[in-house]
Each structure stands twice: as C-alpha cells, then as structure tokens.
Design a protein around this motif. Structure first.
Motif, PDB file in Angstrom:
ATOM      1  N   ASP A  34       0.844  -1.190   0.000  1.00  0.00           N
ATOM      2  CA  ASP A  34       0.000   0.000   0.000  1.00  0.00           C
ATOM      3  C   ASP A  34       0.880   1.241   0.000  1.00  0.00           C
ATOM      4  O   ASP A  34       2.096   1.174   0.260  1.00  0.00           O
ATOM      5  CB  ASP A  34      -0.896  -0.013   1.239  1.00  0.00           C
ATOM      6  CG  ASP A  34      -2.184   0.757   1.047  1.00  0.00           C
ATOM      7  OD1 ASP A  34      -2.328   1.414  -0.003  1.00  0.00           O
ATOM      8  OD2 ASP A  34      -3.045   0.705   1.934  1.00  0.00           O
ATOM      9  N   SER A  35       0.298   2.389  -0.291  1.00  0.00           N
ATOM     10  CA  SER A  35       1.018   3.664  -0.179  1.00  0.00           C
ATOM     11  C   SER A  35       0.058   4.676   0.440  1.00  0.00           C
ATOM     12  O   SER A  35      -0.952   5.015  -0.171  1.00  0.00           O
ATOM     13  CB  SER A  35       1.521   4.144  -1.541  1.00  0.00           C
ATOM     14  OG  SER A  35       0.479   4.207  -2.486  1.00  0.00           O
ATOM     15  N   CYS A 222       0.551   8.608  -3.953  1.00  0.00           N
ATOM     16  CA  CYS A 222      -0.042   7.731  -2.944  1.00  0.00           C
ATOM     17  C   CYS A 222      -1.410   7.219  -3.387  1.00  0.00           C
ATOM     18  O   CYS A 222      -2.112   7.868  -4.152  1.00  0.00           O
ATOM     19  CB  CYS A 222      -0.187   8.457  -1.606  1.00  0.00           C
ATOM     20  SG  CYS A 222       1.385   8.962  -0.881  1.00  0.00           S
ATOM     21  N   LYS A 223      -1.772   6.057  -2.869  1.00  0.00           N
ATOM     22  CA  LYS A 223      -3.087   5.476  -3.149  1.00  0.00           C
ATOM     23  C   LYS A 223      -4.134   5.958  -2.149  1.00  0.00           C
ATOM     24  O   LYS A 223      -5.302   6.103  -2.491  1.00  0.00           O
ATOM     25  CB  LYS A 223      -3.004   3.950  -3.089  1.00  0.00           C
ATOM     26  CG  LYS A 223      -2.048   3.324  -4.088  1.00  0.00           C
ATOM     27  CD  LYS A 223      -1.927   1.822  -3.841  1.00  0.00           C
ATOM     28  CE  LYS A 223      -0.868   1.195  -4.746  1.00  0.00           C
ATOM     29  NZ  LYS A 223      -0.654  -0.239  -4.418  1.00  0.00           N
ATOM     30  N   LYS A 224      -3.707   6.179  -0.902  1.00  0.00           N
ATOM     31  CA  LYS A 224      -4.622   6.605   0.150  1.00  0.00           C
ATOM     32  C   LYS A 224      -4.047   7.817   0.866  1.00  0.00           C
ATOM     33  O   LYS A 224      -2.832   8.044   0.836  1.00  0.00           O
ATOM     34  CB  LYS A 224      -4.872   5.472   1.159  1.00  0.00           C
ATOM     35  CG  LYS A 224      -5.495   4.230   0.539  1.00  0.00           C
ATOM     36  CD  LYS A 224      -5.570   3.094   1.547  1.00  0.00           C
ATOM     37  CE  LYS A 224      -6.092   1.815   0.906  1.00  0.00           C
ATOM     38  NZ  LYS A 224      -6.044   0.664   1.835  1.00  0.00           N
ATOM     39  N   PRO A 238      -9.278   6.700  -0.022  1.00  0.00           N
ATOM     40  CA  PRO A 238      -8.532   6.699  -1.288  1.00  0.00           C
ATOM     41  C   PRO A 238      -8.260   8.119  -1.757  1.00  0.00           C
ATOM     42  O   PRO A 238      -9.124   9.000  -1.632  1.00  0.00           O
ATOM     43  CB  PRO A 238      -9.482   5.965  -2.246  1.00  0.00           C
ATOM     44  CG  PRO A 238     -10.355   5.134  -1.367  1.00  0.00           C
ATOM     45  CD  PRO A 238     -10.538   5.934  -0.106  1.00  0.00           C
ATOM     46  N   GLN A 240      -8.042   9.666  -4.675  1.00  0.00           N
ATOM     47  CA  GLN A 240      -8.928  10.264  -5.672  1.00  0.00           C
ATOM     48  C   GLN A 240     -10.273  10.662  -5.068  1.00  0.00           C
ATOM     49  O   GLN A 240     -10.822  11.722  -5.387  1.00  0.00           O
ATOM     50  CB  GLN A 240      -9.140   9.298  -6.838  1.00  0.00           C
ATOM     51  CG  GLN A 240      -7.883   9.022  -7.652  1.00  0.00           C
ATOM     52  CD  GLN A 240      -7.298  10.302  -8.247  1.00  0.00           C
ATOM     53  OE1 GLN A 240      -8.018  11.187  -8.712  1.00  0.00           O
ATOM     54  NE2 GLN A 240      -5.978  10.418  -8.214  1.00  0.00           N
TER      55      GLN A 240
END
Length: 327
Positions: A34-35, A222-224, A238, A240
C-alpha cells in the motif's frame, strides 16, 4: 492483507509540569504494498506518529499508549532484541533532512558499507562483495556506480536524497516511512524521485507511508491519504475520492490553499487561525475555532471517527453523529 495496524495510538510529551498531547487516539491500517500519505500542517503530529511507530521517542519525556501491530507482532511491547530484528530491516525510515546526516569526510560507499555490515552481521563478506551490493543498491535508485567513491559535498541535493532512500531500502524492508523526504528539492527533482519511488515500490513489493505537508505530493504518489490536524486523524480514504469530494472542512481548506494551473486564481486562500494549544484540555472538535461550518455541538463534543462509504472515514459532526441525525 493488513501489514500495519494502529489502534487508538496516543503520544503525550512531558516537560516538567507541562504536558502536550501530540498524537491523540489515531487508528489506521496500512495494507501490504500500500502507499499512504499522511498530510497536515506543521505541528499536526505526523512525524511524532512515525517516531512512535519506530519506537524512537525518548521514554523519559514521551508516553506512548495504544496498540501497533506490524505483521502481527506488537511493536510497542517487543523487547530491544526483538525490535532490532525488525527495525531498519523490515520497518525502515527516511528521515526529514536525512541527506545532512552523512559524514562530510567519508566517502558515500564507505558509510553505506559500514551500515550494511552493522545490520546484516555478515562478517564473511569480502570488501569486494559488499561494494558490489552497495553499487547495485545505488543503481536501483538511479545513481551511477561512481557515486560509491564520491564525498557528500560532490553530490547534488537530488543525488543526496537518492542516497538516503537507498539507505532506507538497503535491507529490502516490508514498510518504508518517508518523512518529508522531498521537501528540500526543486519541483522537477521531486517529481523524478516520486516516480522512481513508485517504480521501486512495485519492484520490491513494499508498502510506503509518506509524511508531508504538501497535498500535491500525496496526489501524485499515494493510493490513500490520511489527514491529520492537532494530533487527530480527521479524514482517511482513497486519494482520488478525498481530493474530488473532501468531507472534513480542514481537508477542504487544505485543498483550497493549493494553486491551480487551470481557471481563475482568485479563490486561492489559506485557513485562518492557527493550531490550538495542545497542552490545554480541549472540549469538542479540535478544528472548531477555525471552521467556517462550526455548530454549537462542535464546541461541546468531540466528533466520532465515522465510516462514510467503502474505506472512507471522517471525524466531523457534519458527517454522522447527532448533527447528521438532526438533518
């Protein structure tokens, strides 16, 4: 699969008769590969949170409470010997301004080789073998082999930051924490390093926590995102989703303060006011005094961390709680 579980983590600093609650009841999960970007103003508790996870806070002046599980192991309860098997090997960090920590009178390769031997405890490796491993590591962060024989002052800021990242990746950790790792760099170099970090993340199959005050860095790499304010985690989800539809007024304020390349620039503005005094007991929401949407309940009761949709969470009376029920 969850790699890191943080449950109700709090950090209180003691200085004589004065106490400061720098982190207050943070709950957060980081999945494998994860990021997660942790964003907020200076003084929000981001770096203190990272230091608490690594157990690098001074025990005499900092009290850490809560639960932290890394790969199922309770980090806050491990003995020094058990912790030393995890820290820097499976759980590593690139500190803020870490590029300034290298000795100016020793070559890059010499310093990296010493660190490698210290943590690997491999005394049978020859100098040539260690050199080959360090050069391979430098090349993984897009540095030429000649850097091994250079001194720190012979490198640019971007090259020095890559050396710092290489040190963090030396033992192929499962989780890498970067604390303001790109703050001192120009925009072009910062963008290059962020792209390279995402490529390494896929190649090494590692998870990453990126601590920054710059929402644009989180958006790009980052994803989150976890938004912290005055030691509290106020919004999580998240990237986005949070950027397109921020729920907490503080998150909205952070995004309004960012300049846009498109459209009019007259709506750019900062968040009025400043962080509250964390040495005094706070009643109600910590952001109430700066929030343009504050209601009476905001100054009476602390909002509960509420699940919104999917993996999104927010701690605000505007979302959930009594205020939501009254609408």
């Amino acid at each position: 699969m969850t790699l890191l579980q943080i449950r109700n983590l709090s950090v209180v600093y003691h200085n004589g008769s004065r106490t400061v609650t720098a982190v207050n009841g943070v709950t957060l999960d980081v999945e494998e590969q994860d990021s997660v970007g942790i964003v907020g103003e200076s003084g929000s508790g981001k770096s203190t949170l990272a230091m608490a996870l690594l157990r690098l806070l001074p025990g005499r002046t900092a009290k850490v409470e809560g639960e932290v599980l890394f790969g199922g192991q309770p980090l806050l309860e491990l003995g020094e010997r058990e912790l030393s098997c995890l820290r820097w090997k499976e759980l590593a960090v690139v500190f803020q301004k870490s590029m300034n920590s290298l000795s100016p009178v020793h070559r890059i390769g010499t310093q990296m080789a010493d660190v490698y031997r210290l943590h690997e405890h491999e005394t049978r490796l020859s100098k040539k073998q260690v050199r080959e491993r360090i050069i391979k590591l430098l090349e993984s962060v897009r540095l030429p082999a000649r850097v091994y024989d250079l001194y720190p002052h012979e490198l640019s800021g971007g090259m020095m930051q890559r050396v710092s990242i290489a040190l963090g990746l030396m033992h192929r950790p499962r989780l890498l924490i970067l604390d303001e790792a790109t703050t001192a760099l120009d925009v072009v170099t910062q963008g290059q390093i962020l792209r390279e970090m995402m490529e390494l993340e896929q190649e090494l199959r590692l998870a990453r926590i990126m601590i920054t005050h710059d929402m644009s860095v989180v958006a790009a790499a980052c994803k989150k995102v976890a938004v912290m304010y005055a030691g509290h985690l106020v919004e999580f989800g998240p990237v986005q989703d949070v950027l397109r539809h921020p729920l907490h007024p503080y998150t909205q304020g952070l995004l309004r303060s960012l300049p846009s390349f498109k459209g009019a620039k007259d709506h750019i503005r900062g968040i009025p006011g400043s962080l509250p005094d964390l040495s005094s007991p706070l009643q109600g929401c910590v952001f109430a005094d700066r929030c343009e949407h504050a209601m009476p309940i905001c100054r009476q009761a602390q909002p509960v961390d509420t699940a919104y949709s999917g993996s999104r969470r927010v701690a605000c009376h505007l979302i959930g709680g009594e205020a939501h029920a009254a609408q």
